[in-house]
Design a protein around this motif. Sequence first.
Motif, PDB file in Angstrom:
ATOM      1  N   SER A   5       0.846  -1.179   0.000  1.00  0.00           N
ATOM      2  CA  SER A   5       0.000   0.000   0.000  1.00  0.00           C
ATOM      3  C   SER A   5       0.881   1.228   0.000  1.00  0.00           C
ATOM      4  N   ALA A   6       0.248   2.377  -0.166  1.00  0.00           N
ATOM      5  CA  ALA A   6       0.979   3.632  -0.032  1.00  0.00           C
ATOM      6  C   ALA A   6       1.481   3.733   1.407  1.00  0.00           C
ATOM      7  N   PHE A   7       2.706   4.157   1.566  1.00  0.00           N
ATOM      8  CA  PHE A   7       3.312   4.231   2.884  1.00  0.00           C
ATOM      9  C   PHE A   7       2.449   5.063   3.835  1.00  0.00           C
ATOM     10  N   ALA A   8       1.914   6.166   3.337  1.00  0.00           N
ATOM     11  CA  ALA A   8       1.107   7.059   4.180  1.00  0.00           C
ATOM     12  C   ALA A   8      -0.189   6.404   4.643  1.00  0.00           C
ATOM     13  N   ASP A   9      -0.662   5.383   3.914  1.00  0.00           N
ATOM     14  CA  ASP A   9      -1.919   4.721   4.267  1.00  0.00           C
ATOM     15  C   ASP A   9      -1.760   3.624   5.311  1.00  0.00           C
ATOM     16  N   SER A  12       0.164   1.126  10.769  1.00  0.00           N
ATOM     17  CA  SER A  12       1.395   1.008  11.543  1.00  0.00           C
ATOM     18  C   SER A  12       2.375   0.175  10.726  1.00  0.00           C
ATOM     19  N   ARG A 150       5.410   1.051  -6.391  1.00  0.00           N
ATOM     20  CA  ARG A 150       4.588   0.827  -5.189  1.00  0.00           C
ATOM     21  C   ARG A 150       5.464   0.269  -4.134  1.00  0.00           C
TER      22      ARG A 150
END
Length: 150
Positions: A5-9, A12, A150
């Motif tokens: 996934s996107a790191f920001a999403d 933890s 990604r």
Amino acid sequence: VLSLSAFADAASIPELEAYGTTNWGEALRELRRVSSADRQSAVGSNHTMLRPLVFMFSDGAPLDDDWHREWVATTDPTSPIAPVMFFYGVGSVPVEMFSSIAAIAGMGVERVRNLAGTSSIAEHIERALGSMMGSICLTMQDPELTVAVR
């Protein structure tokens, strides 16, 4: 296991633990799931998706019994989502694992590297990542390609 996934999403980020447990089968199943979803998304938006490029690092042997079956399913050359996959052993991967992985369809000895030695695992990973990034940057210079990482 952390879903791609996107790191920001990410809610933890699990701490990376050298010499922890290694469940390759679960990681490979997740890779196929996300690759399939990405392919459907690309087709729906009129984009062409190239095969994923995957670099797998491990500091040991897998502890799950189904890793080999999952690897075979993941790298099946007839699958449109089968990645171009490279394996780097950076720690105490048993020597026989390298030939076992290289023998899987879609792999080969040129995609399997034993980086164990006298240098630290961190130095091996840094060297491998530098090589990969150089290759990716050269690919991105092609004006005909749009590359999503990604």
